[in-house]
Design an enzyme around this catalytic site. Structure first.
Site, PDB file in Angstrom:
ATOM      1  N   GLU A 117     -19.162  -8.132  27.679  1.00 31.59           N
ATOM      2  CA  GLU A 117     -20.612  -7.971  27.743  1.00 31.59           C
ATOM      3  C   GLU A 117     -21.079  -7.829  29.185  1.00 31.59           C
ATOM      4  OE1 GLU A 117     -22.517 -11.224  25.663  1.00 31.59           O
ATOM      5  OE2 GLU A 117     -21.299 -10.914  23.857  1.00 31.59           O
ATOM      6  N   GLU A 184     -26.499  -3.221  21.488  1.00 34.61           N
ATOM      7  CA  GLU A 184     -26.939  -4.220  20.505  1.00 34.61           C
ATOM      8  C   GLU A 184     -28.410  -4.582  20.702  1.00 34.61           C
ATOM      9  OE1 GLU A 184     -24.424  -7.637  19.894  1.00 34.61           O
ATOM     10  OE2 GLU A 184     -25.939  -8.648  18.671  1.00 34.61           O
TER      11      GLU A 184
HETATM   12  O1  KIV Z   1     -18.692 -10.581  18.515  1.00 35.98           O
HETATM   13  C1  KIV Z   1     -18.939  -9.580  17.831  1.00 35.98           C
HETATM   14  O2  KIV Z   1     -18.640  -9.512  16.629  1.00 35.98           O
HETATM   15  C2  KIV Z   1     -19.618  -8.473  18.487  1.00 35.98           C
HETATM   16  C3  KIV Z   1     -20.094  -7.336  17.641  1.00 35.98           C
HETATM   17  C4  KIV Z   1     -21.217  -7.743  16.795  1.00 35.98           C
HETATM   18  C5  KIV Z   1     -20.409  -6.127  18.448  1.00 35.98           C
HETATM   19  O3  KIV Z   1     -19.779  -8.477  19.664  1.00 35.98           O
END
Ligand code: KIV
Length: 267
Positions: A117, A184
């Site tokens: 991220e 997201e």
């Molecule tokens: O942790 C996860 O499942 C994610 C997805 C929702 C993209 O980051």
């Protein structure tokens, strides 16, 4: 079933205008079902902190737990591209640590790529991991590991200044060499603009229909997890009630001495 999905394959799908699908998986059985169903990417998401471990957010998930679950998924997957999600503080503390931990997903667990991220602040980290030969999927917008900074799971990029920040983040991820990026929790017009400006595929979750692909958390889309249900989740099944119904039937049949019968017994 088709050829093994690789990073260049995902990249070409955008060029051909083919929609890309990604689902999360955390164990062998689900990985096998989803892989055989034909999903192109399997993400071992740190969302397992919530849907598998029952924690309120993803922050406590460890590298060892991620490596363990990725290994289970790797055993069930044949065709899909397998991506390991880097957990909180496994890549933010130093570039060296980020590289070591990204490498663990490939060396110890059988992943073919990692996800992390962050945008502008992660540019050098993504660059270092990519230069080591590890494909990186970026993740911008509502990044769940920053939940406390955001003050909750809030849509990002509604105001002009935030919108520009999300756009800068996405551009930085592409510049750093990522092969794809998760968008997201953002307005669909912003996701559309990012998708048009980037050459790498955008994979949306709560980011509208214009993204190059879509990802969902498997427990959400199957109706297995209902502690909270974001607006962007579509339930494709109601497995919570299916499982509860089957368990109740089993309990009833055992109590009433209807199971096991001759059919399920040995002589
Ligand atoms: O942790 C996860 O499942 C994610 C997805 C929702 C993209 O980051």
């Amino acid at each position: 079933m088709g050829d093994k999905i690789t990073v260049p394959h995902i990249f070409k799908m955008k060029q051909r205008g083919e929609k890309i699908t990604c689902l999360t998986a955390y164990d062998y059985s689900f990985a096998r079902i989803l892989d055989e169903a034909g999903v192109e990417m399997l993400l071992v998401g740190d969302s397992l902190g919530c849907v598998v471990q029952g924690q309120p957010n993803t922050l406590a998930v460890t590298m060892d737990e991620m490596v363990y679950h990725t290994r289970l998924v790797a055993r069930g997957r044949k065709r899909a591209l397998l991506i390991g999600d880097m957990p909180f503080l496994s890549y933010q503390t130093s570039r060296e640590q980020a590289l070591q931990n990204a490498g663990r997903f490939l060396k110890e667990a059988g992943a073919e790529a990692v996800k992390l991220e962050g945008g502008v602040t992660m540019r050098d980290t993504i660059d270092a991991i990519v230069k080591a030969g590890i494909p990186v999927m970026g993740h911008v917008g509502l990044t769940p590991q920053s939940v406390h900074q955001f003050g909750g799971y809030k849509i990002q990029g509604r105001e002009k200044e935030r919108r520009e920040r999300v756009l800068r983040d996405a551009l930085a991820v592409e510049e750093a060499g990522a092969f794809s990026i998760v968008l997201e929790g953002m307005p669909l017009e912003l996701a559309k603009e990012i998708t048009e400006r980037l050459t790498i595929p955008t994979i949306g979750i709560g980011a509208g229909a214009h993204c190059d692909g879509q990802v969902l958390v498997i427990h959400d889309m199957l109706g297995l997890f209902d502690d909270f249900t974001p607006k962007f989740v579509k339930r494709y099944a109601d497995l919570k009630n299916t499982v509860a119904g089957a368990a109740k039937e089993f309990i009833g049949e055992v109590k009433e001495k209807k199971f096991p019968t001759e059919e399920h017994s040995f002589r």
